[in-house]
Design an enzyme around this catalytic site. Structure first.
Site, PDB file in Angstrom:
ATOM      1  N   GLY A 114     -74.020 -34.776 -62.738  1.00  0.00           N
ATOM      2  CA  GLY A 114     -73.455 -35.751 -61.804  1.00  0.00           C
ATOM      3  C   GLY A 114     -73.059 -37.011 -62.546  1.00  0.00           C
ATOM      4  N   SER A 115     -73.025 -38.104 -61.846  1.00  0.00           N
ATOM      5  CA  SER A 115     -72.547 -39.352 -62.442  1.00  0.00           C
ATOM      6  C   SER A 115     -73.594 -39.965 -63.373  1.00  0.00           C
ATOM      7  CB  SER A 115     -72.212 -40.351 -61.338  1.00  0.00           C
ATOM      8  OG  SER A 115     -73.383 -40.639 -60.596  1.00  0.00           O
ATOM      9  N   THR A 116     -73.144 -40.806 -64.266  1.00  0.00           N
ATOM     10  CA  THR A 116     -74.059 -41.501 -65.178  1.00  0.00           C
ATOM     11  C   THR A 116     -74.994 -42.411 -64.382  1.00  0.00           C
ATOM     12  OG1 THR A 116     -72.489 -41.346 -66.986  1.00  0.00           O
ATOM     13  CG2 THR A 116     -74.109 -43.112 -67.138  1.00  0.00           C
TER      14      THR A 116
ATOM     15  N   GLN B  10     -62.808 -42.269 -51.928  1.00  0.00           N
ATOM     16  CA  GLN B  10     -62.487 -42.062 -53.349  1.00  0.00           C
ATOM     17  C   GLN B  10     -60.991 -42.298 -53.578  1.00  0.00           C
ATOM     18  OE1 GLN B  10     -63.773 -41.988 -56.110  1.00  0.00           O
ATOM     19  NE2 GLN B  10     -62.427 -40.870 -57.479  1.00  0.00           N
TER      20      GLN B  10
ATOM     21  N   GLY C 149     -77.654 -40.277 -62.986  1.00  0.00           N
ATOM     22  CA  GLY C 149     -78.468 -39.799 -64.110  1.00  0.00           C
ATOM     23  C   GLY C 149     -79.471 -40.859 -64.542  1.00  0.00           C
TER      24      GLY C 149
ATOM     25  N   GLU D 299     -64.515 -44.252 -65.564  1.00  0.00           N
ATOM     26  CA  GLU D 299     -64.210 -42.905 -65.105  1.00  0.00           C
ATOM     27  C   GLU D 299     -63.585 -43.037 -63.713  1.00  0.00           C
ATOM     28  OE1 GLU D 299     -67.439 -40.176 -63.843  1.00  0.00           O
ATOM     29  OE2 GLU D 299     -66.431 -38.650 -65.027  1.00  0.00           O
TER      30      GLU D 299
ATOM     31  N   GLU E 264     -76.126 -33.841 -67.427  1.00  0.00           N
ATOM     32  CA  GLU E 264     -74.689 -33.689 -67.728  1.00  0.00           C
ATOM     33  C   GLU E 264     -73.965 -34.733 -66.899  1.00  0.00           C
ATOM     34  OE1 GLU E 264     -73.717 -31.846 -70.061  1.00  0.00           O
ATOM     35  OE2 GLU E 264     -75.513 -30.640 -70.333  1.00  0.00           O
TER      36      GLU E 264
ATOM     37  N   CYS F  33     -65.343 -33.625 -64.884  1.00  0.00           N
ATOM     38  CA  CYS F  33     -66.062 -34.491 -65.838  1.00  0.00           C
ATOM     39  C   CYS F  33     -65.294 -34.621 -67.133  1.00  0.00           C
ATOM     40  CB  CYS F  33     -67.461 -33.934 -66.095  1.00  0.00           C
ATOM     41  SG  CYS F  33     -67.450 -32.218 -66.638  1.00  0.00           S
TER      42      CYS F  33
ATOM     43  N   GLU G 128     -74.448 -32.989 -51.122  1.00  0.00           N
ATOM     44  CA  GLU G 128     -74.425 -33.015 -49.660  1.00  0.00           C
ATOM     45  C   GLU G 128     -73.010 -32.794 -49.115  1.00  0.00           C
ATOM     46  OE1 GLU G 128     -75.235 -35.265 -51.857  1.00  0.00           O
ATOM     47  OE2 GLU G 128     -75.024 -37.324 -51.190  1.00  0.00           O
TER      48      GLU G 128
ATOM     49  N   LYS H 244     -80.828 -28.646 -55.351  1.00  0.00           N
ATOM     50  CA  LYS H 244     -80.183 -29.466 -54.316  1.00  0.00           C
ATOM     51  C   LYS H 244     -78.688 -29.562 -54.641  1.00  0.00           C
ATOM     52  CE  LYS H 244     -79.234 -33.822 -53.799  1.00  0.00           C
ATOM     53  NZ  LYS H 244     -77.936 -33.640 -53.102  1.00  0.00           N
TER      54      LYS H 244
HETATM   55  P1  NAD Z   1     -73.149 -38.061 -58.025  1.00  0.00           P
HETATM   56  O1  NAD Z   1     -73.914 -38.565 -59.194  1.00  0.00           O
HETATM   57  O2  NAD Z   1     -72.781 -39.004 -56.967  1.00  0.00           O
HETATM   58  O3  NAD Z   1     -73.987 -36.903 -57.310  1.00  0.00           O
HETATM   59  C1  NAD Z   1     -74.400 -35.733 -58.011  1.00  0.00           C
HETATM   60  C2  NAD Z   1     -75.625 -35.159 -57.350  1.00  0.00           C
HETATM   61  O4  NAD Z   1     -76.711 -36.062 -57.559  1.00  0.00           O
HETATM   62  C3  NAD Z   1     -75.505 -34.992 -55.841  1.00  0.00           C
HETATM   63  O5  NAD Z   1     -76.162 -33.798 -55.475  1.00  0.00           O
HETATM   64  C4  NAD Z   1     -76.238 -36.211 -55.305  1.00  0.00           C
HETATM   65  O6  NAD Z   1     -76.746 -36.033 -54.022  1.00  0.00           O
HETATM   66  C5  NAD Z   1     -77.338 -36.377 -56.331  1.00  0.00           C
HETATM   67  N1  NAD Z   1     -77.898 -37.720 -56.479  1.00  0.00           N
HETATM   68  C6  NAD Z   1     -77.260 -38.907 -56.346  1.00  0.00           C
HETATM   69  N2  NAD Z   1     -78.120 -39.926 -56.582  1.00  0.00           N
HETATM   70  C7  NAD Z   1     -79.321 -39.360 -56.883  1.00  0.00           C
HETATM   71  C8  NAD Z   1     -80.600 -39.887 -57.204  1.00  0.00           C
HETATM   72  N3  NAD Z   1     -80.827 -41.185 -57.261  1.00  0.00           N
HETATM   73  N4  NAD Z   1     -81.614 -39.024 -57.444  1.00  0.00           N
HETATM   74  C9  NAD Z   1     -81.405 -37.681 -57.398  1.00  0.00           C
HETATM   75  N5  NAD Z   1     -80.207 -37.128 -57.076  1.00  0.00           N
HETATM   76  C10 NAD Z   1     -79.177 -37.962 -56.833  1.00  0.00           C
HETATM   77  O7  NAD Z   1     -71.872 -37.302 -58.621  1.00  0.00           O
HETATM   78  P2  NAD Z   1     -70.700 -36.557 -57.837  1.00  0.00           P
HETATM   79  O8  NAD Z   1     -69.792 -37.579 -57.231  1.00  0.00           O
HETATM   80  O9  NAD Z   1     -71.244 -35.483 -56.970  1.00  0.00           O
HETATM   81  O10 NAD Z   1     -69.967 -35.835 -59.058  1.00  0.00           O
HETATM   82  C11 NAD Z   1     -69.080 -36.466 -59.899  1.00  0.00           C
HETATM   83  C12 NAD Z   1     -69.763 -36.912 -61.177  1.00  0.00           C
HETATM   84  O11 NAD Z   1     -70.362 -35.786 -61.817  1.00  0.00           O
HETATM   85  C13 NAD Z   1     -68.768 -37.467 -62.187  1.00  0.00           C
HETATM   86  O12 NAD Z   1     -69.306 -38.594 -62.815  1.00  0.00           O
HETATM   87  C14 NAD Z   1     -68.599 -36.323 -63.177  1.00  0.00           C
HETATM   88  O13 NAD Z   1     -68.164 -36.727 -64.455  1.00  0.00           O
HETATM   89  C15 NAD Z   1     -69.968 -35.734 -63.186  1.00  0.00           C
HETATM   90  N6  NAD Z   1     -69.935 -34.344 -63.654  1.00  0.00           N
HETATM   91  C16 NAD Z   1     -70.367 -34.088 -64.935  1.00  0.00           C
HETATM   92  C17 NAD Z   1     -70.293 -32.782 -65.442  1.00  0.00           C
HETATM   93  C18 NAD Z   1     -70.732 -32.473 -66.860  1.00  0.00           C
HETATM   94  O14 NAD Z   1     -70.862 -31.289 -67.205  1.00  0.00           O
HETATM   95  N7  NAD Z   1     -70.955 -33.469 -67.706  1.00  0.00           N
HETATM   96  C19 NAD Z   1     -69.794 -31.746 -64.630  1.00  0.00           C
HETATM   97  C20 NAD Z   1     -69.368 -32.051 -63.338  1.00  0.00           C
HETATM   98  C21 NAD Z   1     -69.445 -33.357 -62.857  1.00  0.00           C
END
Ligand code: NAD
Length: 487
Positions: A236-238, A340, A241, A390, A259, A293, A186, A183
């Protein structure tokens, strides 16, 4: 030929990709261009039924193709063919990547797309080189540790580097003999969809890669919870996660790699090459306008170099190439959304209310689109959200130290531990600091990854669990089986 393009001229892949075919659904979400806010396309949201269809297609593809049991070099060759097609279609991919994300098209082509093809080749090489282990047991038996794929890997990626993140997930999962349901964010689905279509054109089995579109709470949650998913791989975000961990705990235990976010320090000692440090530090916060990130968002420096360092960094933070991502001359990225951008504005304003001094930047750019100036904040209060949270924007805070131990204490973030930058010419100090810095990566006299894909990347503390890239990412996509035979 020019790389610049008109967003209206692109044809957007905007349906799910399941079993090798496009599956349309009613458009429920809009994908916008951050460069000027225009609507590019609508996309459907996969519900639990559509996710189930994708997981079933992935398992059927594994069963029909025997992907996991293919001769390892056949798997390797198939993945190389896919990587070659990604290279051949690099310009189309770069355009689809840049139009909805914050990646300027020239950077997307030279960096993200080329690297992705190379990373797929890198991971393919493990297919015929990594094996199990024969272990010492008593004379009357033989013990070995076999290694097998999980089956179907469920992957979820963020918006900030869509194609790279898709490559980081799919490369090792497929090389290790799994199928994937992914996935994408979006906000940025197009390049990932096109990449999946290319896999079928390159000869990978239909259904080995499936893409489901949708948001986190509906589609992401259904994917993670699906009993047919053997392993979850998330970036994605903590916050998201943590929601995924909770979901997995409730719906059935399965392994996961996460990650997550960061708030990474860049520590500069007085003996450092200040010009080199200033360049790395400026790039470390300006790349993708800080929406990375590993953005080096906290500058921690020896007090005696304060003025000289701040001056040099501010100079290097001057932007002359902000522009729409579809113009090949653009180099500085827009902020992904107006929402943002508003968050960045409010964090900078809160820092200033707490006494921070603006060395440069501090506001949105006077031009169309969501662009924010690279911003340097001195004299920040330790409790300011600019230091603790962050931001995901081009905002660098400055904190000074007198003694090495103070630098270590400032660098230590209570929750994040993604990476650290360190600038010094003193080798002994560097080695001491490397031991003390609490992060999954330390860069010394540089800030940023190289194209050696062998170094794993991943966070300590709430920055993540497990690794992407490197041998570790391949191994994370296989599970071990201990075998003992009585002779
Ligand atoms: P986000 O967490 O909002 O979304 C990431 C993905 O997770 C999207 O596809 C979203 O639809 C999905 N998602 C959101 N809530 C979910 C849930 N409850 N269950 C399952 N999926 C869910 O993050 P973002 O705004 O897209 O990206 C930015 C974040 O990603 C920042 O915190 C950044 O530090 C992190 N990031 C980390 C790395 C790394 O390697 N550590 C790399 C790139 C980005």
């Amino acid at each position: 030929m020019s790389l610049s393009f008109d967003p209206q001229s692109l044809s957007y892949p905007a349906g799910h990709f399941i079993g090798g075919a496009r599956v349309d659904g009613p458009a429920a979400l809009e994908v916008l261009a951050p460069s000027d806010g225009r609507v590019l396309s609508g996309i459907p949201v996969a519900d639990a039924g559509t996710v189930d269809r994708a997981v079933t297609a992935a398992q059927a593809a594994l069963d029909a193709s025997g992907w996991a049991g293919l001769a390892p070099r056949a798997r390797l060759r198939a993945l190389h063919a896919w990587a070659d097609l990604i290279d051949a279609e690099a310009e189309t991919l770069a355009r689809l990547e840049s139009v909805a994300s914050s990646r300027p098209v020239s950077q997307a082509l030279a960096g993200d797309v080329r690297n992705t093809a190379e990373q797929i080749r890198f991971f393919a090489e493990f297919a015929d080189k990594e094996g199990g282990d024969l272990v010492p047991t008593s004379e009357t038996s033989m013990g070995f540790i076999a290694s097998e794929p999980y089956g179907v890997v469920g992957a979820i990626t963020p918006w900030n580097f869509p194609i790279s993140m898709a490559g980081w997930k799919m490369g090792p999962a497929l090389a290790a003999g799994n199928a994937v349901v992914l996935k994408p964010s979006e906000m940025t689905p197009f390049s990932t969809l096109y990449m999946a279509e290319l896999s079928v054109r390159a000869g990978l089995p239909e259904g080995l890669i499936n893409i489901v579109l949708g948001d986190g709470p509906v589609t992401g949650a259904a994917l993670v919870a699906h009993p047919g998913i053997g392993k979850v791989s998330f970036t994605g975000s903590t916050r998201a996660g943590a929601a995924i961990m909770e979901n997995i705990a409730r719906t059935g235990i399965k392994p996961m790699t996460l990650e997550l976010g960061g708030k990474s320090p860049q520590v500069v000692f007085a003996d450092a090459d200040l010009d080199l440090a200033a360049g790395c530090i400026a790039r470390g916060i300006m790349a993708n306008a800080g929406q990375v990130c590993v953005a080096g968002s906290r500058l921690i420096f020896a007090r005696e170099v304060a003025e000289e360092l701040a001056g040099r960094i501010a100079e290097k933070m001057a932007v002359t190439d902000a522009g729409p991502t579809w113009d090949e001359a653009s180099g500085y990225s827009p902020i992904i959304s107006e929402k943002q951008l508003g968050r960045i504005e409010s964090i900078v304003s809160a820092a200033r209310d707490l006494g921070a001094e603006l060395i440069c930047g501090g506001g949105r750019m006077d031009r169309e689109g969501s662009f924010y100036q690279p911003t340097l904040l001195a004299g920040v209060d330790d409790r300011s959200p600019a230091v603790t949270e962050e931001i995901f924007g081009p905002v660098l805070t400055m904190q000074s130290f007198d003694e090495e131990e103070e630098a270590v204490a400032l660098a230590r973030h209570p929750t994040y531990g993604l990476c650290s930058g360190l600038f010094t010419r003193d080798l002994s100090r560097a080695m001491r600091m490397i031991r003390k810095l609490e992060s999954g990566t330390v860069w010394v006299n540089r800030y940023g990854r190289s194209t050696d894909h062998i170094l794993p990347t991943g966070g300590w503390k709430e920055s993540g669990l497990g690794k992407d890239l490197g041998r570790e990412a391949y191994l994370a996509n296989r599970r071990s089986k201990s075998v003992l035979i009585d002779l």
